[in-house]
Design a protein around this motif. Structure first.
Motif, PDB file in Angstrom:
ATOM      1  N   ILE A 135     -20.008 -12.649 -29.684  1.00  0.00           N
ATOM      2  CA  ILE A 135     -19.778 -12.843 -28.253  1.00  0.00           C
ATOM      3  C   ILE A 135     -18.628 -13.810 -27.986  1.00  0.00           C
ATOM      4  O   ILE A 135     -18.514 -14.853 -28.629  1.00  0.00           O
ATOM      5  N   ILE A 136     -17.825 -13.444 -27.002  1.00  0.00           N
ATOM      6  CA  ILE A 136     -16.811 -14.335 -26.440  1.00  0.00           C
ATOM      7  C   ILE A 136     -17.295 -14.704 -25.041  1.00  0.00           C
ATOM      8  O   ILE A 136     -17.555 -13.834 -24.216  1.00  0.00           O
ATOM      9  N   ASP A 137     -17.435 -15.981 -24.773  1.00  0.00           N
ATOM     10  CA  ASP A 137     -17.863 -16.490 -23.470  1.00  0.00           C
ATOM     11  C   ASP A 137     -16.649 -17.187 -22.873  1.00  0.00           C
ATOM     12  O   ASP A 137     -16.189 -18.196 -23.397  1.00  0.00           O
ATOM     13  N   CYS A 138     -16.106 -16.641 -21.802  1.00  0.00           N
ATOM     14  CA  CYS A 138     -14.840 -17.121 -21.256  1.00  0.00           C
ATOM     15  C   CYS A 138     -14.982 -17.423 -19.769  1.00  0.00           C
ATOM     16  O   CYS A 138     -15.671 -16.695 -19.054  1.00  0.00           O
ATOM     17  N   ALA A 139     -14.338 -18.473 -19.324  1.00  0.00           N
ATOM     18  CA  ALA A 139     -14.369 -18.803 -17.901  1.00  0.00           C
ATOM     19  C   ALA A 139     -13.042 -19.437 -17.495  1.00  0.00           C
ATOM     20  O   ALA A 139     -12.355 -20.046 -18.310  1.00  0.00           O
ATOM     21  N   PHE A 140     -12.720 -19.269 -16.226  1.00  0.00           N
ATOM     22  CA  PHE A 140     -11.548 -19.932 -15.666  1.00  0.00           C
ATOM     23  C   PHE A 140     -11.768 -20.127 -14.174  1.00  0.00           C
ATOM     24  O   PHE A 140     -12.623 -19.489 -13.564  1.00  0.00           O
ATOM     25  N   THR A 141     -10.995 -21.030 -13.605  1.00  0.00           N
ATOM     26  CA  THR A 141     -11.089 -21.339 -12.182  1.00  0.00           C
ATOM     27  C   THR A 141      -9.750 -21.041 -11.538  1.00  0.00           C
ATOM     28  O   THR A 141      -8.696 -21.308 -12.119  1.00  0.00           O
ATOM     29  N   HIS A 142      -9.811 -20.496 -10.320  1.00  0.00           N
ATOM     30  CA  HIS A 142      -8.584 -20.191  -9.588  1.00  0.00           C
ATOM     31  C   HIS A 142      -8.711 -20.682  -8.148  1.00  0.00           C
ATOM     32  O   HIS A 142      -9.779 -20.596  -7.545  1.00  0.00           O
ATOM     33  N   THR A 143      -7.621 -21.190  -7.635  1.00  0.00           N
ATOM     34  CA  THR A 143      -7.536 -21.562  -6.230  1.00  0.00           C
ATOM     35  C   THR A 143      -6.114 -21.296  -5.758  1.00  0.00           C
ATOM     36  O   THR A 143      -5.175 -21.306  -6.561  1.00  0.00           O
ATOM     37  N   PHE A 144      -5.970 -21.043  -4.478  1.00  0.00           N
ATOM     38  CA  PHE A 144      -4.640 -20.796  -3.911  1.00  0.00           C
ATOM     39  C   PHE A 144      -4.028 -22.070  -3.345  1.00  0.00           C
ATOM     40  O   PHE A 144      -2.830 -22.134  -3.124  1.00  0.00           O
ATOM     41  N   ASN A 145      -4.850 -23.079  -3.084  1.00  0.00           N
ATOM     42  CA  ASN A 145      -4.388 -24.304  -2.450  1.00  0.00           C
ATOM     43  C   ASN A 145      -4.115 -25.369  -3.521  1.00  0.00           C
ATOM     44  O   ASN A 145      -5.028 -25.775  -4.235  1.00  0.00           O
ATOM     45  N   PRO A 146      -2.872 -25.853  -3.619  1.00  0.00           N
ATOM     46  CA  PRO A 146      -2.531 -26.822  -4.663  1.00  0.00           C
ATOM     47  C   PRO A 146      -3.258 -28.164  -4.537  1.00  0.00           C
ATOM     48  O   PRO A 146      -3.246 -28.950  -5.477  1.00  0.00           O
ATOM     49  N   ARG A 147      -3.913 -28.415  -3.413  1.00  0.00           N
ATOM     50  CA  ARG A 147      -4.628 -29.689  -3.299  1.00  0.00           C
ATOM     51  C   ARG A 147      -5.782 -29.775  -4.300  1.00  0.00           C
ATOM     52  O   ARG A 147      -6.264 -30.857  -4.602  1.00  0.00           O
ATOM     53  N   TYR A 148      -6.212 -28.626  -4.828  1.00  0.00           N
ATOM     54  CA  TYR A 148      -7.286 -28.609  -5.829  1.00  0.00           C
ATOM     55  C   TYR A 148      -6.763 -28.668  -7.265  1.00  0.00           C
ATOM     56  O   TYR A 148      -7.552 -28.680  -8.209  1.00  0.00           O
TER      57      TYR A 148
END
Length: 179
Positions: free
Chosen positions: A66-79
């Protein structure tokens, strides 16, 4: 639609074939204050806004590996500082991992890096906090959670990583209370 596209693409890339290769678990798409493990129903029409923080968690397997993968995305650079805190904390956890390393020591290192960051939102500074009740974990063939937990805060398991074990080093940051 994001989850459906990701799953369709993953199935094609790994040549999905019953128990031999496929998705390891339903794709998670958690928004804003939901830190992890939310899976939208098929046909969900939620539209991401400029201020949304979207966490995607997906996994695939080949022959049960198993490969368990995660990422976070936001459009606002303040985050961006929040995303950087989580990325650097994850990289720290990976760097600290190894044979005979105590799991609690990895957690302490992750927390130290994560909580060295602040995010400014609407003129107020918030310390990034590690979410203490979400953790990394060991992975075995066909078992996404194989028994050992990698904390992301100090304390926790003092057991050690052993040769041949596989781990998902997962970190979760928040501008809230951290639990």
């Amino acid at each position: 639609q994001i989850c459906e596209e990701l799953e369709t693409t993953a199935r094609k890339l790994i040549n999905e074939s019953g128990l031999d290769a496929g998705l390891a678990f339903p794709t998670g798409c958690s928004l804003n204050h939901v830190a992890a493990h939310y899976t939208p129903n098929a046909g969900d029409t939620t539209v991401l806004g400029v201020d949304d923080v979207c966490k995607i968690d997906f996994g695939t397997h080949v022959n049960g590996r198993i490969i368990d993968c995660a990422f976070t995305h936001t459009f606002n650079p303040r985050y961006d500082p929040l995303l950087k805190a989580v990325q650097e904390a994850t990289e720290t956890g990976i760097r600290e991992a190894g044979i005979d390393v105590r799991l609690c020591d990895i957690g302490a290192s992750i927390q130290e890096v994560m909580e060295s960051y602040e995010v400014e939102l609407d003129g107020k500074n918030y310390q990034v906090k590690a979410i203490r009740n979400l953790n990394g974990h060991s992975i075995d063939q066909y078992r996404i959670h194989a028994g050992k937990t990698v904390p992301i805060v100090k304390g926790g398991e003092s057991s050690r990583m052993e040769e041949g074990e596989v781990y998902a080093i997962e970190t979760f940051g928040s501008t809230g209370k951290g639990h």
